[in-house]
Design a protein around this motif. Structure first.
Motif, PDB file in Angstrom:
ATOM      1  N   LEU A  27       1.407  -0.853  -0.215  1.00 41.33           N
ATOM      2  CA  LEU A  27       0.025  -0.054  -0.041  1.00 41.33           C
ATOM      3  C   LEU A  27       0.852   1.290   0.243  1.00 41.33           C
ATOM      4  CD1 LEU A  27      -2.036  -0.993   2.436  1.00 41.33           C
ATOM      5  CD2 LEU A  27      -2.322  -1.345   0.446  1.00 41.33           C
ATOM      6  N   VAL A  28       0.631   2.055  -0.746  1.00 32.11           N
ATOM      7  CA  VAL A  28       1.253   3.030  -0.918  1.00 32.11           C
ATOM      8  C   VAL A  28       0.548   4.354  -0.788  1.00 32.11           C
ATOM      9  CG1 VAL A  28       3.243   4.477  -3.115  1.00 32.11           C
ATOM     10  CG2 VAL A  28       2.974   2.106  -2.849  1.00 32.11           C
ATOM     11  N   HIS A  29       1.087   5.462   0.437  1.00 31.09           N
ATOM     12  CA  HIS A  29      -0.108   6.783   0.719  1.00 31.09           C
ATOM     13  C   HIS A  29       0.778   7.070   0.217  1.00 31.09           C
ATOM     14  CE1 HIS A  29      -2.587   8.677   3.701  1.00 31.09           C
ATOM     15  NE2 HIS A  29      -3.043   8.865   2.250  1.00 31.09           N
ATOM     16  N   GLU A  99      10.118  11.092   3.666  1.00 27.89           N
ATOM     17  CA  GLU A  99       9.988  12.227   3.528  1.00 27.89           C
ATOM     18  C   GLU A  99      10.512  12.336   1.941  1.00 27.89           C
ATOM     19  OE1 GLU A  99       8.807  15.376   1.759  1.00 27.89           O
ATOM     20  OE2 GLU A  99       7.809  15.436   3.919  1.00 27.89           O
ATOM     21  N   LEU A 100       9.862  12.280   0.930  1.00 21.58           N
ATOM     22  CA  LEU A 100      10.623  12.813  -0.691  1.00 21.58           C
ATOM     23  C   LEU A 100      11.432  13.722  -0.740  1.00 21.58           C
ATOM     24  CD1 LEU A 100       9.277   9.849  -2.125  1.00 21.58           C
ATOM     25  CD2 LEU A 100      11.130   9.654  -0.402  1.00 21.58           C
ATOM     26  N   GLY A 101      10.826  15.011  -0.646  1.00 21.45           N
ATOM     27  CA  GLY A 101      10.991  16.558  -1.068  1.00 21.45           C
ATOM     28  C   GLY A 101      10.728  16.768  -2.221  1.00 21.45           C
ATOM     29  N   VAL A 102      10.832  17.652  -2.505  1.00 25.38           N
ATOM     30  CA  VAL A 102       9.870  17.850  -4.048  1.00 25.38           C
ATOM     31  C   VAL A 102      11.328  17.324  -5.036  1.00 25.38           C
ATOM     32  CG1 VAL A 102       9.964  19.759  -5.563  1.00 25.38           C
ATOM     33  CG2 VAL A 102       9.534  20.452  -3.230  1.00 25.38           C
ATOM     34  N   ASP A 103      10.303  16.851  -6.191  1.00 25.42           N
ATOM     35  CA  ASP A 103      10.800  15.903  -6.710  1.00 25.42           C
ATOM     36  C   ASP A 103      11.522  16.951  -8.103  1.00 25.42           C
ATOM     37  OD1 ASP A 103      11.164  13.018  -8.271  1.00 25.42           O
ATOM     38  OD2 ASP A 103      10.673  14.465 -10.047  1.00 25.42           O
ATOM     39  N   PRO A 104      12.652  17.069  -8.911  1.00 26.24           N
ATOM     40  CA  PRO A 104      12.964  17.531 -10.102  1.00 26.24           C
ATOM     41  C   PRO A 104      12.162  17.289 -10.824  1.00 26.24           C
ATOM     42  CG  PRO A 104      14.298  16.280 -10.103  1.00 26.24           C
ATOM     43  CD  PRO A 104      13.694  16.117  -8.869  1.00 26.24           C
ATOM     44  N   GLY A 105      11.787  16.702 -11.360  1.00 25.49           N
ATOM     45  CA  GLY A 105      11.134  15.848 -12.717  1.00 25.49           C
ATOM     46  C   GLY A 105      11.730  15.430 -13.562  1.00 25.49           C
ATOM     47  N   LEU A 106      11.072  14.912 -14.562  1.00 28.33           N
ATOM     48  CA  LEU A 106      11.424  13.581 -15.912  1.00 28.33           C
ATOM     49  C   LEU A 106      12.322  14.548 -16.759  1.00 28.33           C
ATOM     50  CD1 LEU A 106      12.012  10.643 -16.546  1.00 28.33           C
ATOM     51  CD2 LEU A 106       9.494  11.783 -18.014  1.00 28.33           C
ATOM     52  N   VAL A 107      13.248  14.467 -17.222  1.00 29.64           N
ATOM     53  CA  VAL A 107      14.283  15.103 -18.180  1.00 29.64           C
ATOM     54  C   VAL A 107      14.156  13.725 -19.166  1.00 29.64           C
ATOM     55  CG1 VAL A 107      16.656  16.224 -18.935  1.00 29.64           C
ATOM     56  CG2 VAL A 107      15.248  17.115 -16.578  1.00 29.64           C
ATOM     57  N   LYS A 108      13.610  13.791 -20.300  1.00 25.67           N
ATOM     58  CA  LYS A 108      13.600  12.648 -21.863  1.00 25.67           C
ATOM     59  C   LYS A 108      14.781  13.400 -22.506  1.00 25.67           C
ATOM     60  CE  LYS A 108       8.736  12.887 -21.071  1.00 25.67           C
ATOM     61  NZ  LYS A 108       6.995  12.654 -22.276  1.00 25.67           N
TER      62      LYS A 108
END
Length: 231
Positions: A27-29, A99-108
């Motif tokens: 389970l991932v919340h 706590e994962l923090g802010v993800d920088p986003g996917l760079v394709k």
């Protein structure tokens, strides 16, 4: 993000009803409120889930559920449509919060813009003695990815795709028809360039007099892949 491994059953009530019998699941919340239920299969796809905006409430199981072995019940309710995801936990095996923090986003890497840029720098992949006139050459129906000049003074219009299908060939056909009306560009020929070109697209391109070029992206980046550059 909270990660829980538990033997649980899952029931979804709302736009559809669905049930998962008791089994060990992950389970991932997430921090956005969403809940995803995963098994040890199906790759990235969850068995069931609730998307935000939603609220998770931990409840005491009802008497009959407790008698059946349920130790904890989660009720996740969507705040807009009222759909509910009810998770009944029979055995809790792991529970941790991170706590994962802010993800920088996917760079394709390898998107069409990258292919176009590399091809503009290596027009010899298309043919010998060609020169680049312009990237994104403007027309009334949209920009042509690459416009090249051949040694005889003719023009080559190149449409670049990651995966080439018949829609891309049709798009290039329209560009060629329009560009061919310009006496400063005529004669104009077309090249359909992609990392992968579907068989139907190759047949249509041949019928339209358009040449197909299969691009070796890794090779164009300077990474040896062993794949041929031209098809």
């Amino acid at each position: 993000m909270r990660l829980v491994i538990a033997r649980c059953s899952v029931d979804y009530h709302g736009r559809l009803n669905a049930h998962l019998d008791p089994a060990i699941r992950l389970l991932v919340h997430k921090g956005d409120g969403s809940l995803l239920i995963h098994s040890d299969s199906l790759s990235y796809k969850p068995l069931n889930w609730m998307s935000p905006p939603c609220t998770l409430v931990v409840e005491e199981p009802e008497e009959d559920a407790a008698a059946a072995g349920v130790v904890e019940q989660w009720r996740v309710t969507h705040r807009k449509n009222g759909d509910e995801l009810v998770v009944q936990i029979y055995e809790l095996m792991h529970d941790s919060t991170h706590e994962l923090g802010v993800d920088p986003g996917l760079v394709k890497d390898g998107v069409e813009a990258d292919l176009q840029r590399l091809l503009a720098e290596q027009v010899d992949v298309i043919g010998d003695e060609l020169t680049l006139v312009r990237r994104e050459y403007p027309t009334a129906i949209g920009p042509v990815d690459l416009l090249l000049r051949d040694p005889a003074g003719g023009t080559v219009a190149v449409e670049v795709k990651r995966r080439g299908d018949i829609d891309g060939v049709e798009q290039l056909t329209r560009y060629l028809e329009l560009l061919g009306r310009d006496p400063h560009l005529a004669p104009v020929t077309g090249v359909f360039a992609a990392q992968e070109i579907k068989p139907q697209a190759k047949v249509l391109a041949a019928d339209r007099g358009i040449r197909c070029v299969t691009l070796d992206y890794e090779g164009m980046k300077g990474t040896e892949s062993g794949a041929p550059r031209l098809f």
